[in-house]
Design an enzyme around this catalytic site. Structure first.
Site, mmCIF file in Angstrom:
data_model
loop_
_atom_site.group_PDB
_atom_site.id
_atom_site.type_symbol
_atom_site.label_atom_id
_atom_site.label_comp_id
_atom_site.label_asym_id
_atom_site.label_seq_id
_atom_site.Cartn_x
_atom_site.Cartn_y
_atom_site.Cartn_z
ATOM 1 N N GLN A 101 0.860 -1.178 0.000
ATOM 2 C CA GLN A 101 0.000 0.000 0.000
ATOM 3 C C GLN A 101 0.899 1.232 0.000
ATOM 4 O O GLN A 101 1.704 1.420 0.915
ATOM 5 C CB GLN A 101 -0.905 0.027 1.223
ATOM 6 C CG GLN A 101 -1.896 1.194 1.206
ATOM 7 C CD GLN A 101 -2.605 1.359 2.539
ATOM 8 O OE1 GLN A 101 -2.004 1.800 3.506
ATOM 9 N NE2 GLN A 101 -3.873 1.000 2.578
ATOM 10 N N TYR A 171 -6.330 10.772 3.956
ATOM 11 C CA TYR A 171 -4.923 10.945 3.640
ATOM 12 C C TYR A 171 -4.865 11.963 2.490
ATOM 13 O O TYR A 171 -5.881 12.509 2.092
ATOM 14 C CB TYR A 171 -4.303 9.611 3.244
ATOM 15 C CG TYR A 171 -4.011 8.670 4.399
ATOM 16 C CD1 TYR A 171 -4.800 8.656 5.555
ATOM 17 C CD2 TYR A 171 -2.948 7.764 4.343
ATOM 18 C CE1 TYR A 171 -4.534 7.794 6.600
ATOM 19 C CE2 TYR A 171 -2.675 6.900 5.395
ATOM 20 C CZ TYR A 171 -3.473 6.915 6.519
ATOM 21 O OH TYR A 171 -3.206 6.063 7.558
ATOM 22 N N ARG A 351 -9.624 -7.241 10.905
ATOM 23 C CA ARG A 351 -9.628 -7.670 12.302
ATOM 24 C C ARG A 351 -9.813 -9.170 12.474
ATOM 25 O O ARG A 351 -9.248 -9.769 13.400
ATOM 26 C CB ARG A 351 -10.717 -6.901 13.062
ATOM 27 C CG ARG A 351 -10.385 -5.461 13.319
ATOM 28 C CD ARG A 351 -11.605 -4.677 13.778
ATOM 29 N NE ARG A 351 -12.606 -4.578 12.721
ATOM 30 C CZ ARG A 351 -13.781 -3.974 12.861
ATOM 31 N NH1 ARG A 351 -14.106 -3.447 14.028
ATOM 32 N NH2 ARG A 351 -14.629 -3.903 11.864
#
Length: 403
Positions: A101, A171, A351
């Site tokens: 990423q 971002y 998760r």
């Protein structure tokens, strides 16, 4: 019209073939204290690779020192290559693919720990770093696009199979897309067409770099906010238009659909518990006091349900031909099959794999009736561990948290 695929069948992602359609979501592993690959980082990704995922995603590989959310994150430079090659070789040895990423954190960047200026569409104060991000100039924006191209080239040299361009969570590229944050009056502000120039520009820079990098081809994907989850932020309608432009530009092999803002509403992505006290414990006064007193306004709680981003994501599936990756509340075979039935090409998990890195193998080998359940309780107690060593506090499994 998309036909339903078996989530455990091989799948093409651009020029890359994955052994199945399950992707470990990009995560902050808290495993790179010197901004370089460590044995700990390799273990984080080796565990879910050995556990059966088709591809694991390394985060956060910033395109420049000032593009990190914190100073101990990897930034893509020649010094990082030997470790990155060791990482990719290890994952390939487990039969999985690996993606990097890449992105610039923009106003989310911690200028204090980065020891480098942060950038934003306008001058912006980050209360966690107690520093201002400065307004990006046109030259800054061009430099960021060039940095994305350089990061993509380095990812190829390091042996990655894909790069994921970070266009989410406010971002840098996402902050330009946001009408709430981007108050510019120049060619990068105002209309959505102008606000989307940074996102489209960095994707084009990455695609051009990949296409010109010799015979070895890698996939290019992007993580895109469907919604910021706040009034005045990115909406589904505007995001769908941006996604349509990205599809028309031809730079992407897939889009991973996400939501929420690291600046104003992070729990819009992380449904479930909001561990405010645990977050506050990672900071010294007065920041810790502020988090304890007003943290519930920032860490808003949203109830957890399986496939909780599916409703919004279906709007994108209905309009786009590009392969789409469904993220959010993917924990069992039934939900994976639902995603496939709704026309999504891949699912991304965070998760659930943090709690159980071998969950995919368990589901594949044991779950003909959809009875295997994840041990993740959606308590989000894992989230505050990103400041020391990301782990699941329920199972103790040392994997990592989707960001």
């Amino acid at each position: 019209m998309h036909s339903s695929a078996d989530v455990f069948s091989e799948a093409k992602l651009g020029p890359v073939t994955l052994r199945n359609r399950v992707i470990k979501a990009a995560t902050f592993e808290a495993s790179t204290p010197h901004a370089l690959v460590t044995d700990d980082l390799i273990k984080y990704h080796q565990l879910p690779a050995a556990g059966g995922v088709g591809m694991t995603t390394v985060a956060y590989c910033a395109v420049s020192p000032g593009g990190r959310t914190d100073g101990w994150q990897i930034w893509m430079r020649p010094e990082a290559l030997p470790g990155l090659r060791r990482l990719t070789e290890t994952i390939h040895g487990e039969g999985a693919a690996i993606s990097a990423q890449i992105g610039h954190a923009g106003p989310v960047a911690n200028a204090r720990t980065n020891k480098a200026p942060a950038l934003a569409p306008v001058r912006f104060f980050n209360p966690l770093s107690m520093r201002f991000a400065r307004k990006a100039t046109v030259d800054d924006i061009r430099d960021v696009m060039t940095a994305h191209a350089n990061a993509a080239r380095l990812a190829i040299d390091a042996g990655f199979d894909a790069v994921e361009v970070h266009l989410g969570h406010n971002y840098l590229a996402s902050s330009f897309l946001s009408p709430l944050i981007n108050r510019r009056a120049d060619e990068f502000g105002g209309s959505l067409e102008n606000r989307a120039k940074v996102a489209r520009g960095v994707v084009r820079a990455v695609r051009d770099a990949v296409d010109k990098h010799g015979d070895r081809r890698i996939a290019v994907t992007a993580k895109l906010n469907m919604s910021d989850g706040v009034r005045g932020g990115i909406t589904c309608e505007e995001s769908l238009q941006t996604a349509t432009w990205l599809e028309e530009d031809g730079g992407l092999d897939a889009i991973e659909l996400t939501a929420g803002s690291s600046l104003v509403n992070p729990m819009y992505l992380f449904r479930g518990g909001a561990p405010v006290k645990e977050f506050a414990a990672n900071f010294k006064p007065p920041i810790s006091w502020g988090i304890r007193m007003s943290g519930h306004k920032f860490f808003r709680e949203y109830p957890y349900r399986e496939a909780y981003l599916l409703r919004e994501a279906k709007l994108f599936r209905a309009e786009l031909k590009l392969p789409l990756i469904l993220l959010g509340g993917i924990t069992n075979r039934n939900t994976m099959d639902l995603a496939m039935a709704e026309g999504f090409d891949f699912v991304a998990m965070g998760r659930a794999l943090l709690a159980e890195p071998d969950l995919i193998n368990r589901i594949k080998n044991e779950d003909s009736a959809g009875s295997v359940t994840s041990r993740c309780t959606h308590c989000n107690q894992c989230m505050p561990t990103i400041y020391r060593h990301t782990h699941c506090v329920v199972t103790g499994a040392p994997d990592s948290l989707s960001i």
